[in-house]
Enzyme design. Structure first.
Site, mmCIF file in Angstrom:
data_model
loop_
_atom_site.group_PDB
_atom_site.id
_atom_site.type_symbol
_atom_site.label_atom_id
_atom_site.label_comp_id
_atom_site.label_asym_id
_atom_site.label_seq_id
_atom_site.Cartn_x
_atom_site.Cartn_y
_atom_site.Cartn_z
ATOM 1 N N ASN A 1 25.513 64.195 62.918
ATOM 2 C CA ASN A 1 24.356 64.966 62.478
ATOM 3 C C ASN A 1 24.774 66.240 61.739
ATOM 4 O O ASN A 1 24.240 67.313 61.954
ATOM 5 C CB ASN A 1 23.442 65.317 63.660
ATOM 6 C CG ASN A 1 22.079 65.830 63.208
ATOM 7 O OD1 ASN A 1 21.614 65.469 62.133
ATOM 8 N ND2 ASN A 1 21.451 66.669 64.008
ATOM 9 N N GLY A 2 25.792 66.102 60.886
ATOM 10 C CA GLY A 2 26.179 67.224 60.055
ATOM 11 C C GLY A 2 27.118 68.218 60.688
ATOM 12 O O GLY A 2 27.526 69.186 60.057
ATOM 13 N N GLY A 3 27.484 68.044 61.966
ATOM 14 C CA GLY A 3 28.338 69.022 62.632
ATOM 15 C C GLY A 3 29.324 68.397 63.597
ATOM 16 O O GLY A 3 29.285 67.202 63.869
ATOM 17 N N THR A 4 30.204 69.250 64.118
ATOM 18 C CA THR A 4 31.212 68.832 65.080
ATOM 19 C C THR A 4 31.036 69.653 66.356
ATOM 20 O O THR A 4 30.839 70.868 66.289
ATOM 21 C CB THR A 4 32.628 69.051 64.519
ATOM 22 O OG1 THR A 4 32.743 68.355 63.271
ATOM 23 C CG2 THR A 4 33.685 68.531 65.471
ATOM 24 N N VAL A 5 31.096 68.992 67.511
ATOM 25 C CA VAL A 5 30.898 69.675 68.798
ATOM 26 C C VAL A 5 32.247 69.862 69.484
ATOM 27 O O VAL A 5 33.045 68.924 69.580
ATOM 28 C CB VAL A 5 29.949 68.876 69.715
ATOM 29 C CG1 VAL A 5 29.710 69.632 71.029
ATOM 30 C CG2 VAL A 5 28.614 68.619 69.011
ATOM 31 N N LEU B 1 34.627 67.386 71.140
ATOM 32 C CA LEU B 1 33.847 66.507 72.014
ATOM 33 C C LEU B 1 33.151 65.390 71.234
ATOM 34 O O LEU B 1 32.955 64.303 71.763
ATOM 35 C CB LEU B 1 32.795 67.323 72.777
ATOM 36 C CG LEU B 1 33.318 68.420 73.719
ATOM 37 C CD1 LEU B 1 32.162 69.200 74.307
ATOM 38 C CD2 LEU B 1 34.172 67.813 74.830
ATOM 39 N N GLY B 2 32.764 65.677 70.008
ATOM 40 C CA GLY B 2 32.054 64.659 69.241
ATOM 41 C C GLY B 2 31.768 65.133 67.832
ATOM 42 O O GLY B 2 32.014 66.289 67.480
ATOM 43 N N HIS B 3 31.216 64.223 67.045
ATOM 44 C CA HIS B 3 30.958 64.532 65.637
ATOM 45 C C HIS B 3 29.735 63.750 65.186
ATOM 46 O O HIS B 3 29.611 62.566 65.472
ATOM 47 C CB HIS B 3 32.180 64.149 64.795
ATOM 48 C CG HIS B 3 32.047 64.500 63.350
ATOM 49 N ND1 HIS B 3 32.261 65.775 62.868
ATOM 50 C CD2 HIS B 3 31.716 63.740 62.276
ATOM 51 C CE1 HIS B 3 32.081 65.783 61.560
ATOM 52 N NE2 HIS B 3 31.748 64.557 61.179
ATOM 53 N N ASP C 1 14.604 60.625 69.080
ATOM 54 C CA ASP C 1 15.898 59.937 69.124
ATOM 55 C C ASP C 1 16.405 59.858 70.569
ATOM 56 O O ASP C 1 17.512 60.299 70.869
ATOM 57 C CB ASP C 1 16.899 60.671 68.230
ATOM 58 C CG ASP C 1 18.096 59.801 67.875
ATOM 59 O OD1 ASP C 1 17.999 58.568 68.031
ATOM 60 O OD2 ASP C 1 19.123 60.349 67.438
#
Length: 285
Positions: A164-168, A160-162, A271
């Site tokens: 802040n240090g991680g992948t969703v 879904l996305g990438h 944010d």
């Protein structure tokens, strides 16, 4: 996922190597890693990267991340064909570096046993051994041991996305029979980012509001923390163009209520932007 053959192009310092994969749905991470090591026998390759639609490099370290890469590529390939173009090969960029056993460069350790007497969750380097981090590590242990979802119960579907240090990823929880959003975070990240992730996880765990994303569980496997939350099938607001005024009004109310709820335990969201505002097809924000 598309089952027709694809071409994978391995990018190396000495040149490119193309390899045809007849059934990509059967390909696993270790198979591809072996193929890369055959091309680069002198290097210690533990992962590889590919580029998304905006040119950002996404790292692949596991089977689920490989599936997300193949899903993204097959969608791109289908779009190219619909536009009358010959599909480009799937380009991957090997990463040579540390072996998997020492990827956790900051030495973060998590004891998920429920017995407080055996608590060693704050066994981190001396430079990080302060009260704030000890508190975060203890909180992380409590969150992990209270989790209701195990890694083997998750079926990953697409990325879904990438950031802040991680992948969703979009994923399906087999036992719970529901779709989830799973954020996978490798722990070979900076100390500052580790603190941010722990803070985010602690906040999600404590929140209980219809205007804050629902947290289900978290688990720790192979130097990666996976955070399981509610899946919002409408995505984030940054993918929408012109939004009618009456809809914007409802969005504004939900955002203010969410921020108001967060402020009750003195949490300040620093944010607030469209990509951090999620919607679903039931009209929830």
């Amino acid at each position: 996922m598309d089952t027709e053959a694809i071409v994978i192009r391995i990018k190396t310092p000495s040149g490119d190597m193309d390899s045809s994969v007849d059934c990509p749905s059967l390909l696993n991470f270790n198979d591809l890693l072996v193929a890369i090591r055959d091309v680069m026998p002198e290097a210690t390759v533990t992962a590889f990267e590919y580029e998304d639609e905006v040119g950002d490099r996404i790292t692949v370290r596991s089977d689920e991340e490989l599936k997300a890469m193949l899903s993204y590529y097959c969608n791109t390939m289908n779009e190219q064909r619909m536009n009358g173009l010959l599909p480009d090969p799937l380009q991957i960029f090997p990463r040579a570096g540390k072996t998997p056993g020492i990827r956790n460069i900051h030495g973060l350790k998590v004891n998920t046993r429920p017995n407080p007497a055996n608590d060693c969750t704050h066994a981190v380097p001396d430079s990080m051994a302060n009260n704030s981090l000890k508190k975060s590590s203890a909180e992380l242990k409590r969150i992990l041991t209270n989790g209701q979802i195990n890694a083997q119960d998750i079926h990953y579907q697409e990325q879904l996305g990438h950031g802040n240090g991680g992948t969703v990823y979009k994923a399906y929880h087999i036992h719970g029979k529901r779709v989830l959003a799973v954020k996978v975070i490798p722990l070979d990240i900076t100390v500052e980012l580790q603190k941010q992730i722990m803070s985010e996880l602690e906040i999600l765990y404590k929140c209980d509001s219809p205007y804050i994303i629902t947290f289900f569980s978290a688990f720790f496997v192979e130097n990666r923390i996976s955070i399981c939350t509610e899946f919002m099938d409408g995505g984030s607001l940054d993918v929408y163009k012109r939004i009618p005024e009456h809809v914007l009004g409802r969005i504004a109310v939900a955002v203010v209520k969410g921020l108001t709820y967060l402020w009750s335990p003195k949490i300040l969201h620093r944010d607030v932007k469209p990509s951090n505002m999620l919607v679903n097809t039931r009209g929830q924000v």
